[in-house]
Design a protein around this motif. Structure first.
Motif, PDB file in Angstrom:
ATOM      1  N   LEU A  23      21.558 -44.578 -25.702  1.00 58.46           N
ATOM      2  CA  LEU A  23      21.061 -43.405 -24.988  1.00 58.46           C
ATOM      3  C   LEU A  23      21.717 -42.187 -25.631  1.00 58.46           C
ATOM      4  CD1 LEU A  23      19.768 -41.847 -22.604  1.00 58.46           C
ATOM      5  CD2 LEU A  23      21.801 -42.439 -21.274  1.00 58.46           C
ATOM      6  N   TYR A  24      20.907 -41.288 -26.171  1.00 63.11           N
ATOM      7  CA  TYR A  24      21.440 -40.086 -26.821  1.00 63.11           C
ATOM      8  C   TYR A  24      21.390 -38.919 -25.847  1.00 63.11           C
ATOM      9  CZ  TYR A  24      21.955 -36.208 -30.082  1.00 63.11           C
ATOM     10  OH  TYR A  24      22.374 -35.066 -30.723  1.00 63.11           O
ATOM     11  N   VAL A  25      22.554 -38.325 -25.599  1.00 59.53           N
ATOM     12  CA  VAL A  25      22.653 -37.140 -24.744  1.00 59.53           C
ATOM     13  C   VAL A  25      22.873 -35.955 -25.680  1.00 59.53           C
ATOM     14  CG1 VAL A  25      23.892 -36.024 -22.861  1.00 59.53           C
ATOM     15  CG2 VAL A  25      23.548 -38.501 -22.822  1.00 59.53           C
ATOM     16  N   LYS A  26      21.814 -35.181 -25.886  1.00 63.36           N
ATOM     17  CA  LYS A  26      21.822 -34.089 -26.856  1.00 63.36           C
ATOM     18  C   LYS A  26      22.894 -33.047 -26.548  1.00 63.36           C
ATOM     19  CE  LYS A  26      18.626 -30.990 -29.182  1.00 63.36           C
ATOM     20  NZ  LYS A  26      17.256 -30.512 -29.278  1.00 63.36           N
ATOM     21  N   SER A  27      23.083 -32.715 -25.267  1.00 63.01           N
ATOM     22  CA  SER A  27      24.045 -31.672 -24.901  1.00 63.01           C
ATOM     23  C   SER A  27      25.477 -32.051 -25.269  1.00 63.01           C
ATOM     24  CB  SER A  27      23.962 -31.367 -23.404  1.00 63.01           C
ATOM     25  OG  SER A  27      24.308 -32.515 -22.652  1.00 63.01           O
ATOM     26  N   LYS A  28      25.770 -33.338 -25.287  1.00 61.89           N
ATOM     27  CA  LYS A  28      27.119 -33.802 -25.626  1.00 61.89           C
ATOM     28  C   LYS A  28      27.218 -34.311 -27.054  1.00 61.89           C
ATOM     29  CE  LYS A  28      28.166 -35.042 -20.886  1.00 61.89           C
ATOM     30  NZ  LYS A  28      28.703 -36.032 -19.976  1.00 61.89           N
ATOM     31  N   LYS A  29      26.072 -34.431 -27.730  1.00 65.61           N
ATOM     32  CA  LYS A  29      25.993 -34.961 -29.094  1.00 65.61           C
ATOM     33  C   LYS A  29      26.610 -36.366 -29.193  1.00 65.61           C
ATOM     34  CE  LYS A  29      24.753 -31.009 -31.344  1.00 65.61           C
ATOM     35  NZ  LYS A  29      23.513 -30.607 -30.798  1.00 65.61           N
ATOM     36  N   ASN A  30      26.501 -37.119 -28.084  1.00 63.23           N
ATOM     37  CA  ASN A  30      27.051 -38.473 -28.031  1.00 63.23           C
ATOM     38  C   ASN A  30      25.945 -39.478 -27.791  1.00 63.23           C
ATOM     39  OD1 ASN A  30      29.737 -37.675 -28.335  1.00 63.23           O
ATOM     40  ND2 ASN A  30      30.090 -37.545 -26.142  1.00 63.23           N
ATOM     41  N   GLY A  31      26.185 -40.674 -28.277  1.00 65.28           N
ATOM     42  CA  GLY A  31      25.329 -41.805 -27.960  1.00 65.28           C
ATOM     43  C   GLY A  31      26.074 -42.707 -26.994  1.00 65.28           C
ATOM     44  N   TYR A  32      25.353 -43.314 -26.082  1.00 62.69           N
ATOM     45  CA  TYR A  32      25.948 -44.228 -25.109  1.00 62.69           C
ATOM     46  C   TYR A  32      25.240 -45.569 -25.227  1.00 62.69           C
ATOM     47  CZ  TYR A  32      27.938 -40.015 -23.073  1.00 62.69           C
ATOM     48  OH  TYR A  32      28.620 -38.836 -22.882  1.00 62.69           O
ATOM     49  N   ILE A  33      25.999 -46.608 -25.518  1.00 59.59           N
ATOM     50  CA  ILE A  33      25.428 -47.931 -25.719  1.00 59.59           C
ATOM     51  C   ILE A  33      25.047 -48.529 -24.367  1.00 59.59           C
ATOM     52  CG2 ILE A  33      25.858 -50.276 -26.570  1.00 59.59           C
ATOM     53  CD1 ILE A  33      27.864 -48.981 -28.555  1.00 59.59           C
ATOM     54  N   ILE A  34      23.794 -48.931 -24.262  1.00 58.75           N
ATOM     55  CA  ILE A  34      23.305 -49.555 -23.032  1.00 58.75           C
ATOM     56  C   ILE A  34      23.311 -51.065 -23.253  1.00 58.75           C
ATOM     57  CG2 ILE A  34      21.397 -49.786 -21.417  1.00 58.75           C
ATOM     58  CD1 ILE A  34      20.546 -46.966 -22.235  1.00 58.75           C
ATOM     59  N   GLN A  35      24.260 -51.718 -22.627  1.00 66.25           N
ATOM     60  CA  GLN A  35      24.353 -53.169 -22.725  1.00 66.25           C
ATOM     61  C   GLN A  35      23.417 -53.802 -21.708  1.00 66.25           C
ATOM     62  OE1 GLN A  35      28.518 -54.037 -22.309  1.00 66.25           O
ATOM     63  NE2 GLN A  35      29.077 -52.712 -24.008  1.00 66.25           N
TER      64      GLN A  35
END
Length: 172
Positions: A23-35
């Motif tokens: 899941l890419y959150v553009k405002s934080k420039k981070n990706g979050y792995i969805i297990q």
């Protein structure tokens, strides 16, 4: 219950170089792995605003004063957004400075799941729900504003029905 693996897809879902759902959150420039354990929570939170709006419109169909329905929808949306930001995202593994690539579309995910029976059933049920919500509004003689909301739900439901039918026809 199906034993097939659920494929996550959506507006901000990508595959990383290890083929994980991110899941890419553009405002934080981070990706979050969805297990796999996070998939049902992701489904809830990715639809949080739609759920809030639909809950308000459905409540209005039961002759609850419109102002209460609007307030309840706003409270539900704020609550789900708060839980998303403070509980769901922090529970995921973070990829800092994630560069999005390999987007996963919803239609492609439906086809990749290869569940023709589910897609056909959902196609029919979405269309039926959409039509029945409008008929219910007409029979209850709801206000034009509520009927307009019912028609919007009907359009969204028919769209989802068409998406599921297209997936049904594309599965080999």
């Amino acid at each position: 219950m199906s034993t097939k693996k659920k494929i996550i897809a959506g507006k901000n879902i990508y595959k990383d170089n290890k083929n994980r759902d991110v899941l890419y959150v553009k405002s934080k420039k981070n990706g979050y792995i969805i297990q796999e354990k996070d998939q049902s929570s992701y489904t809830l939170y990715s639809n949080r605003f739609y759920i809030s709006i639909i809950a308000g419109i459905l409540a209005a169909n039961f002759n609850i004063p419109l102002i209460y329905c609007i307030i309840a929808s706003i409270i539900l949306a704020v609550f789900l957004q708060y839980r998303y930001q403070t509980h769901f995202l922090p529970s995921l593994v973070v990829i800092s400075n994630f560069k999005p690539a390999n987007k996963v579309s919803t239609l492609d995910a439906m086809v990749a799941e290869k569940d023709k029976k589910r897609n056909l059933t959902l196609a029919l049920l979405y269309v039926l729900f959409g039509v029945l919500i409008v008929i219910n509004g007409i029979q209850m003689k709801v206000s034009y504003l509520i009927l307009f909301g019912n028609i919007l739900i009907c359009i969204a439901a028919i769209y989802m029905g068409i998406m599921n039918f297209i997936a049904f026809t594309r599965i080999k």
